[in-house]
Write a protein that holds these residues in place. Structure first.
Motif, PDB file in Angstrom:
ATOM      1  N   SER A 720       0.833  -1.209   0.000  1.00 31.40           N
ATOM      2  CA  SER A 720       0.000   0.000   0.000  1.00 31.40           C
ATOM      3  C   SER A 720       0.865   1.255   0.000  1.00 31.40           C
ATOM      4  O   SER A 720       1.954   1.282   0.600  1.00 31.40           O
ATOM      5  N   THR A 721       0.324   2.265  -0.663  1.00 30.59           N
ATOM      6  CA  THR A 721       0.982   3.585  -0.658  1.00 30.59           C
ATOM      7  C   THR A 721       0.302   4.535   0.314  1.00 30.59           C
ATOM      8  O   THR A 721       0.734   5.674   0.469  1.00 30.59           O
ATOM      9  N   ASP A 722      -0.731   4.045   0.965  1.00 33.31           N
ATOM     10  CA  ASP A 722      -1.467   4.870   1.928  1.00 33.31           C
ATOM     11  C   ASP A 722      -0.832   4.674   3.305  1.00 33.31           C
ATOM     12  O   ASP A 722      -0.861   3.566   3.864  1.00 33.31           O
ATOM     13  N   PRO A 723      -0.287   5.725   3.892  1.00 32.20           N
ATOM     14  CA  PRO A 723       0.371   5.596   5.199  1.00 32.20           C
ATOM     15  C   PRO A 723      -0.544   5.004   6.269  1.00 32.20           C
ATOM     16  O   PRO A 723      -0.111   4.198   7.098  1.00 32.20           O
ATOM     17  N   GLN A 728      -2.091   0.650   9.839  1.00 29.75           N
ATOM     18  CA  GLN A 728      -3.133  -0.209  10.399  1.00 29.75           C
ATOM     19  C   GLN A 728      -2.865  -1.684  10.088  1.00 29.75           C
ATOM     20  O   GLN A 728      -3.127  -2.572  10.902  1.00 29.75           O
ATOM     21  N   SER A 729      -2.379  -1.915   8.844  1.00 28.77           N
ATOM     22  CA  SER A 729      -2.080  -3.292   8.459  1.00 28.77           C
ATOM     23  C   SER A 729      -0.988  -3.882   9.360  1.00 28.77           C
ATOM     24  O   SER A 729      -1.044  -5.061   9.771  1.00 28.77           O
ATOM     25  N   LEU A 730      -0.001  -3.079   9.656  1.00 21.30           N
ATOM     26  CA  LEU A 730       1.092  -3.543  10.501  1.00 21.30           C
ATOM     27  C   LEU A 730       0.587  -3.918  11.896  1.00 21.30           C
ATOM     28  O   LEU A 730       0.922  -4.977  12.460  1.00 21.30           O
ATOM     29  N   TYR A 731      -0.217  -3.057  12.467  1.00 18.89           N
ATOM     30  CA  TYR A 731      -0.737  -3.285  13.820  1.00 18.89           C
ATOM     31  C   TYR A 731      -1.668  -4.505  13.852  1.00 18.89           C
ATOM     32  O   TYR A 731      -1.562  -5.383  14.720  1.00 18.89           O
ATOM     33  N   GLU A 756       8.136   2.805  14.432  1.00 18.85           N
ATOM     34  CA  GLU A 756       7.904   3.594  13.213  1.00 18.85           C
ATOM     35  C   GLU A 756       6.701   4.534  13.305  1.00 18.85           C
ATOM     36  O   GLU A 756       6.624   5.514  12.565  1.00 18.85           O
ATOM     37  N   TYR A 757       5.759   4.257  14.216  1.00 18.14           N
ATOM     38  CA  TYR A 757       4.536   5.063  14.238  1.00 18.14           C
ATOM     39  C   TYR A 757       4.305   5.622  15.635  1.00 18.14           C
ATOM     40  O   TYR A 757       3.640   5.027  16.487  1.00 18.14           O
ATOM     41  N   ALA A 758       4.936   6.766  15.907  1.00 15.36           N
ATOM     42  CA  ALA A 758       4.777   7.418  17.210  1.00 15.36           C
ATOM     43  C   ALA A 758       3.356   7.948  17.388  1.00 15.36           C
ATOM     44  O   ALA A 758       2.903   8.143  18.518  1.00 15.36           O
TER      45      ALA A 758
END
Length: 963
Positions: A720-723, A728-731, A756-758
């Protein structure tokens, strides 16, 4: 008049005048009074047929004369003698007249009456008293008459002059002046003749006035005074036909006056024509009308006379100008058309071809249907004018049409103008003669010229009229076809015009094509224009109409050629598709696909792939219709049918994708999984492929295939190119890996997320919290402590982003991190040497207190009560540890007792501090907080202050008895 012998003419007039005088005199002689003269024929007695056997006595003039002679010889009275002498002179006059009539030679016949009248005049002149009724003027008049009849004109003129000089008021004055005028005219003394004739005109003798006025005009004409002559002759006409109120009444007036006076009118007009020709021609007629104080009904006769005179003299231009002058000054006259025709006739007789056409054009413009002349009369302009219009319009149109054709190549601009002029005449013919047998032909020629002139809208109207108004068998089909071509030209050449006009012409083209197919269905062009109309209707989004017309082409007999069938099936497919007849549209597209190899090479034809796409779209819409109806199973079947019928289409991919969507909606997870796995295999590069992982996650989750779901989330996070999607996918992947028991993958996912996601803070802290749990479960205490401290650090750095949850997690982490210091404090025992162990104990106390104070700083109730409890316990533990510390071995009993007292004094404040803290913590229950920390403080207080906090609850029994 000018062709008669003047002397004979004067002689004749003299005889007529004298006869009239004798008749009047005779009436007087027989004694008729005014009343008797006023009687009419109706007053006469009834007529009786005389007896045939009775004989009428014949009077012998000689015997009468003898009687008068005997009476004269016997008469002594002078008056009576004069009367008898007059009767004898009159009898001699009558005898002379008869002798003259019977005579065959030119000898004199009136000597005796001349002598007798002369003697009577002498008698009166020498003193004889005039007898009543026998005046000198009467005798002179009779004498002059006798002389005149005998050819003794000079002598008669002298007698008449005497009469005029001596008796100016004589009742014979008018005749006298007339005779004198006649003599002057005969002698060529036209001035004297004019004066004498004028005297008669001004007199009171009606019978002579008209002739006198006429001759006065001649006298003026002879003198060359043509203006005065015209005035005199005009007055003659006023007397004869002046009662005519308008030109149409003139013919009736000429009939009413009789042949003789009608001839006089004719002669008068002739001499007036001559006079006008000597003046300024037609202009002099206008001037004359002005002088007369207004136009006369007979005015047109003057123009007619003058125009014909010029024509007889071969003065063609003057003749034409005369007629034109009348038309210009009498444009609304009923005679104007005939005079305009005369102009053209004159040009034709004079051989002026260059003037004929403009004259005919002028005729049409003056009297045609667009003229005021026509409008005022509502077309009632006369049969002759109407016939001339009919002829002239054709000639003008044909001439301009021929001119245009000749200019067409060499002079295009001139040709266009000529076509426009020809169209003008054709149009006027059609408007004027709407029921004429030639109107269809003329309308067609009008259309042709308008077309050539560039006036396409008007040309289209004309073609339509020929084709569908007149239904012309000869030209109708060609006109109808032209009416189809012209709107297309208008559309192509007028793109800058408003859409409404373009739409109007497009609709005209379509309607004309439909009309052509209806009316001229045997024409080979009919089915062609019908097919084109179907296409035009499709372009206008008029799908119902396009469908009907395309079906007509398909059903046409004899069958249309293949390329028309091909285009009609294609239009039918498109139209049915747009009208939501998707099953029928699919059938039409199948026909198109079958015909495509033979007829699909034409420009604009769709490719096979495009047709298959339309078939696929038709099936897709059938599926959509099933969905609208609520039949998802049927919809799914239709969608999957697309992948079988047209697997290579773009819609096939979408259809399979949508089928999976609807299977998910029905929670048919296994089928949905198969559909999407097939999609991924068949369309690996499709743009929708990127959306599959999310759907597969859902499918796998609902089948409890956690690891597969997590794997899909890994793909989503990677592709995905959507941050937000990546985050969300990672979590979510970490959660599913955790759920599937894949601890290492879960830890990796959570670690990456926490690193990576503060933001958002909540998810970041939750990831860290998950790491503390997973590391704890894995027995990795060091990493667990790291993430616990990291939770606290993250919360402290959050600033305004802090939340209750972040505070709780930080407090929880701090509580756990504070436990080692607490444990260290409780583990240290106070042993000898006491000073050393007490120092260690004090250092541990400070560290433990600080750690618990850090927990308290977060203000989370759950951890605050626990930290408060532990602080209380730290002080209580210190107190206990002091009391339980090792005693020095070398103390005696008294010293030991004192030592114990000293320890108690040292331990008591700590116990009091512990009690205080526990009481404060326990009091939170009063405000509704009663958790484990509060409860433990109560338990601690029960030990520290058992009398107060370790009481058994007593129950008050309530008695219901009545005392």
């Amino acid at each position: 008049m000018m062709h008669l012998n003047p002397s004979l003419f004067r002689h004749t007039l003299m005889a007529l005048a004298v006869s009239a005088v004798l008749q009047l005199q005779g009436c007087s002689m027989i004694g008729l009074g005014d009343d008797e003269r006023g009687k009419t024929l109706a007053d006469l007695p009834a007529a009786k047929i005389p007896d045939a056997k009775a004989k009428v006595a014949v009077l012998d003039m000689a015997r009468i004369e003898q009687s008068y002679q005997r009476a004269l010889s016997a008469a002594e009275d002078p008056a009576l003698r004069q009367q008898i002498m007059v009767r004898l002179a009159d009898l001699e006059m009558a005898r002379s007249e008869k002798a003259q009539l019977d005579s065959t030679d030119m000898r004199r016949h009136y000597d005796k009456p001349v002598a007798m009248y002369s003697e009577l005049l002498k008698m009166q002149a020498t003193g004889g008293r005039p007898v009543k009724g026998i005046e000198a003027d009467q005798l002179r008049y009779k004498l002059a008459k006798a002389m005149s009849l005998d050819g003794r004109s000079a002598e008669a003129a002298v007698v008449l002059d005497q009469l005029a000089d001596t008796n100016p008021d004589s009742k014979f004055m008018a005749e006298t002046q007339f005779r004198r005028a006649e003599k002057s005219f005969a002698d060529g003394d036209y001035a004297a003749a004019e004066r004498n004739y004028d005297a008669v005109v001004k007199g009171n003798n009606p019978e002579l006035q008209q002739n006198a006025l006429y001759m006065k005009g001649w006298a003026q004409f002879k003198r060359g005074d043509y203006d005065l002559a015209l005035n005199s002759f005009a007055k003659v006409l006023d007397q004869l036909i002046g009662h005519a109120k308008n030109p149409n009444d003139v013919d009736a007036a000429l009939t009413d006056i009789g042949a003789s006076k009608a001839n006089l009118v004719k002669d008068t007009l002739r001499v007036m024509g001559l006079s006008l020709s000597y003046l300024e021609g037609a202009k002099s007629i206008s001037d004359l009308q002005t002088q007369l104080g207004g136009g006369r009904a007979y005015e047109y006769l003057l123009y007619q006379q003058l125009g014909q005179l010029y024509l007889d003299q071969k003065r063609f231009t003057d003749s034409a100008e005369t007629y034109q002058h009348y038309v210009q000054h009498n444009s609304n006259s009923d005679f104007a058309p005939s005079f305009s025709i005369k102009v053209i006739d004159v040009y034709q007789q004079g051989d002026f071809p260059s003037l004929i056409l403009p004259a005919k054009q002028d005729f049409v413009e003056r009297y045609g249907i667009s003229s005021n002349y026509w409008t005022q009369r509502k077309g009632a302009i006369g049969d002759n004018a109407l016939a001339y219009l009919h002829q002239s319009l054709q000639e003008l149109a044909q001439f301009e049409h021929a001119q245009a054709q000749s200019f067409k190549r060499a002079k295009p601009a001139d040709a266009t103008a000529a076509f426009g002029r020809a169209a003008k005449w054709y149009r006027e013919f059609v408007q004027t003669f709407a029921k004429d047998a030639q109107v269809a032909e003329m309308t067609f020629l009008l259309a042709e010229c308008l077309n050539e002139a560039g006036d396409l809208p008007a040309a289209m109207d004309a073609y339509e009229q020929v084709a569908y108004g007149y239904m012309d068998k000869l030209r109708g089909a060609d006109a109808g076809y032209a009416a189809i071509l012209l709107p297309q030209q208008l559309v192509q050449s007028a793109r800058s015009l408003p859409d409404t006009r373009l739409q109007e012409w497009q609709n005209r083209k379509i309607q004309n094509a439909l009309n052509f197919a209806d009316v001229y269905n045997t024409d080979p062009r009919a089915v062609v224009v019908l097919a084109e109309a179907a296409n035009d209707l499709l372009q206008q989004n008029r799908y119902v109409d396009a469908k009907m017309v395309a079906e007509r082409v398909i059903e046409w007999q004899p069958p249309a050629e293949g390329k028309l069938l091909f285009s009609s099936w294609l239009i039918l497919g498109h139209s049915r598709f747009e009208t939501k007849e998707y099953a029928a549209a699919e059938q039409a597209y199948v026909q198109v696909l079958n015909l495509l190899p033979a007829y699909g090479k034409n420009p604009g034809a769709p490719s096979a792939q495009q047709v298959r796409e339309r078939i696929a779209a038709s099936i897709y819409q059938q599926a959509d219709a099933s969905l609208q109806f609520g039949d998802k199973d049927s919809a799914i079947a239709q969608l999957l049918r697309i992948t079988q019928v047209t697997p290579d289409t773009e819609i096939a991919a979408k259809a399979q994708y949508d089928a999976g969507v609807y299977l998910i909606e029905q929670e048919k997870w296994a089928q949905a999984e198969n559909v999407y796995l097939g999609f991924r295999k068949k369309y690996p590069n499709h743009q929708l492929i990127s959306t599959l992982p999310a759907k597969m996650v859902l499918i796998y989750q609902n089948q409890s295939k956690w690891q597969l779901a997590a794997d899909e989330l890994v793909v989503m996070e990677r592709t995905s190119t959507d941050p937000d999607v990546k985050r969300q996918s990672l979590y979510m992947g970490a959660e599913l890996y955790e759920k599937s028991g894949k601890r290492a993958q879960a830890i990796e996912q959570y670690r990456r997320y926490a690193t990576e996601y503060a933001r958002p803070l909540a998810n970041n802290l939750e990831a860290q919290f998950k790491l503390t749990e997973l590391y704890g479960a894995a027995g990795d205490k060091e990493k667990r402590l790291f993430w616990l401290q990291n939770i606290i650090n993250t919360h402290n750095r959050a600033g305004n982003a802090k939340t209750d949850r972040s505070t709780y997690l930080a407090a929880s982490a701090q509580a756990e991190l504070s436990q080692p210091a607490y444990d260290e404090f409780t583990r240290i025992q106070l042993t000898l040497p006491l000073k050393t162990s007490l120092q260690r104990k004090r250092a541990a106390l400070e560290k433990a207190l600080k750690a618990q104070e850090q927990v308290l700083a977060f203000g989370v109730s759950e951890f605050t009560t626990e930290a408060s409890f532990k602080i209380g316990e730290i002080y209580a533990q210190l107190s206990r540890d002091l009391m339980n510390s090792q005693r020095p071995k070398d103390l005696d009993e008294l010293a030991l007792e004192q030592y114990e007292i000293l320890l108690e004094e040292q331990a008591y404040p700590f116990e009091e501090k512990a009690i205080e803290i526990h009481q404060t913590n326990a009091q939170r229950s009063w405000k509704g907080t009663y958790d484990a920390g509060v409860k433990r403080s109560f338990d601690a207080l029960a030990k520290l202050l058992p009398a107060r906090y370790n009481k058994t609850e007593s129950r008050l029994e309530v008695s219901n008895e009545i005392h």
